[in-house]
Scaffold this motif. Sequence first.
Motif, PDB file in Angstrom:
ATOM      1  N   ARG A  15      87.534  10.892  54.391  1.00 18.57           N
ATOM      2  CA  ARG A  15      86.681   9.731  54.543  1.00 18.57           C
ATOM      3  C   ARG A  15      86.736   8.759  53.358  1.00 18.57           C
ATOM      4  N   ALA A  16      87.775   8.849  52.532  1.00 20.03           N
ATOM      5  CA  ALA A  16      87.972   7.829  51.499  1.00 20.03           C
ATOM      6  C   ALA A  16      88.383   6.522  52.172  1.00 20.03           C
ATOM      7  N   LEU A  17      88.175   5.376  51.500  1.00 23.52           N
ATOM      8  CA  LEU A  17      88.601   4.083  52.040  1.00 23.52           C
ATOM      9  C   LEU A  17      90.116   3.969  51.950  1.00 23.52           C
ATOM     10  N   THR A  18      90.763   3.677  53.071  1.00 21.92           N
ATOM     11  CA  THR A  18      92.214   3.521  53.071  1.00 21.92           C
ATOM     12  C   THR A  18      92.661   2.802  54.334  1.00 21.92           C
ATOM     13  N   GLU A  19      93.810   2.111  54.262  1.00 25.36           N
ATOM     14  CA  GLU A  19      94.369   1.488  55.456  1.00 25.36           C
ATOM     15  C   GLU A  19      95.304   2.449  56.182  1.00 25.36           C
ATOM     16  N   MET A  24      95.594   5.047  42.783  1.00 26.22           N
ATOM     17  CA  MET A  24      94.234   5.560  42.975  1.00 26.22           C
ATOM     18  C   MET A  24      93.580   4.878  44.172  1.00 26.22           C
ATOM     19  N   HIS A  25      93.469   3.513  44.126  1.00 30.73           N
ATOM     20  CA  HIS A  25      93.017   2.790  45.320  1.00 30.73           C
ATOM     21  C   HIS A  25      94.215   2.679  46.272  1.00 30.73           C
ATOM     22  N   SER A  26      93.944   2.571  47.572  1.00 34.04           N
ATOM     23  CA  SER A  26      95.037   2.304  48.517  1.00 34.04           C
ATOM     24  C   SER A  26      95.574   0.906  48.198  1.00 34.04           C
ATOM     25  N   PRO A  27      96.849   0.619  48.548  1.00 34.74           N
ATOM     26  CA  PRO A  27      97.438  -0.679  48.165  1.00 34.74           C
ATOM     27  C   PRO A  27      96.599  -1.881  48.626  1.00 34.74           C
ATOM     28  N   LEU A  28      96.100  -1.861  49.845  1.00 31.30           N
ATOM     29  CA  LEU A  28      95.353  -3.018  50.343  1.00 31.30           C
ATOM     30  C   LEU A  28      93.996  -3.130  49.653  1.00 31.30           C
ATOM     31  N   LEU A  29      93.373  -1.987  49.364  1.00 26.63           N
ATOM     32  CA  LEU A  29      92.097  -2.022  48.645  1.00 26.63           C
ATOM     33  C   LEU A  29      92.327  -2.574  47.235  1.00 26.63           C
ATOM     34  N   GLU A  30      93.426  -2.166  46.604  1.00 30.53           N
ATOM     35  CA  GLU A  30      93.761  -2.679  45.275  1.00 30.53           C
ATOM     36  C   GLU A  30      93.958  -4.197  45.326  1.00 30.53           C
ATOM     37  N   ARG A  55      96.319   8.796  50.448  1.00 29.89           N
ATOM     38  CA  ARG A  55      97.415   9.281  49.605  1.00 29.89           C
ATOM     39  C   ARG A  55      97.076  10.563  48.867  1.00 29.89           C
ATOM     40  N   ILE A  56      95.789  10.822  48.686  1.00 28.45           N
ATOM     41  CA  ILE A  56      95.417  12.084  48.036  1.00 28.45           C
ATOM     42  C   ILE A  56      95.568  13.215  49.048  1.00 28.45           C
ATOM     43  N   CYS A  57      94.997  13.026  50.248  1.00 27.47           N
ATOM     44  CA  CYS A  57      95.088  14.066  51.277  1.00 27.47           C
ATOM     45  C   CYS A  57      96.536  14.357  51.664  1.00 27.47           C
TER      46      CYS A  57
END
Lengths: 198, 198
Positions: free
Chosen positions: A60-64, B1-7, A69-71
């Motif tokens: 449930r981390a924020l990601t597109e 750490m952040h996803s590319p789009l979040l970054e 990428r961690i999971c």
Amino acid sequence: MHSPLLEQLIQSLRCLPGVGPKSAQRMAIYLLERNRSGAARLSDTLALALDNIGRCEQCRALTEEVRCRICSNPARNKSILCVVGSPADLYAIEQAGSYQGLYFVLSGHLSPIDGIGPDDIGINELMTLLQQNPVEEVILANNPNVEGDATAYYIAGLLKDQNLVISRIAHGVPVGGELEYVDGGTLSHAFNGRQLLR
Amino acid sequence: MHSPLLEQLIQSLRCLPGVGPKSAQRMAIYLLERNRSGAARLSDTLALALDNIGRCEQCRALTEEVRCRICSNPARNKSILCVVGSPADLYAIEQAGSYQGLYFVLSGHLSPIDGIGPDDIGINELMTLLQQNPVEEVILANNPNVEGDATAYYIAGLLKDQNLVISRIAHGVPVGGELEYVDGGTLSHAFNGRQLLR
Ligand SMILES: [Zn+2]
Ligand SMILES: [Zn+2]
């Protein structure tokens, strides 16, 4: 005083946390007078992020991406799971750089007084993750406050019959802090959790 | 750490004045987790504002109309013109509520050291306005600092052969302020500009 569209822009900027009427006006003028290319990029990126960023199906981390990428990183230790209350907490722990396990991101903490129960913060999804993964230890890194403690104890209760090591991050004096400025509750925790040096 | 789009979203938010990496991250998480409708409205309004808001053809205030509501208001006194250094200064004077004349908004102030000359801040357009309108008094409300003073004196010099009353806003102690906290330069101005009570 402001033109209707400028007033609308100022009001829209107030959706940002910590931005009052004065800063919103300052931001609007700055964007229109000094940084139109930055403003256009912000408008586009915001639209793109809203369309594409959701939650990782596992943590449930924020990601597109479907899975973050961690999971999906094979180098992460899948036997340890750290539960946090918000994406910001996950980033803070990642930035510290020493944790190598997986995460689960709750949507805040339990708060019966505000009508926020287990279903609202993602406890069901946490249980699903634990069923589907070979987790051996759960670290409860919920915020060190009343709601965070309550949430951590609630989760520990749900997991008590499973064969899992369950821990809570240590309370104590911050590294580099001065005792003089540390609050009493934290000091008590630091004394109770004192570690033998020899 | 952040996803590319979040970054990318976090970097885009840093175009806002006063927003560093920490606040940008906080804003991005807040918008994505708590206020997607506000974020969508901000993205749309920003695009609309960039497409439509330009400068008033007469006074150079920010507006989506050809001529702003102050310039096109028949009730405003067209014989007085107040020159300011930014739209924010215009709003501050309008909010004070006692000025009823027209404005001219310069793009900042003269700053030879930064290569900012008369053409860059709109002095030509100011002269055009004065030729085309029955202005009798020009109030120079440029900022009370070195650049603002230099700009005001420069404009006063350009206008010295025209039949115009030219004034500069008064320096002095702020109303409601405490003398103790007023800087020395301001105090000197307040003494030099003292007014007879009887
Ligand atoms: Zn994930
Ligand atoms: Zn105008």
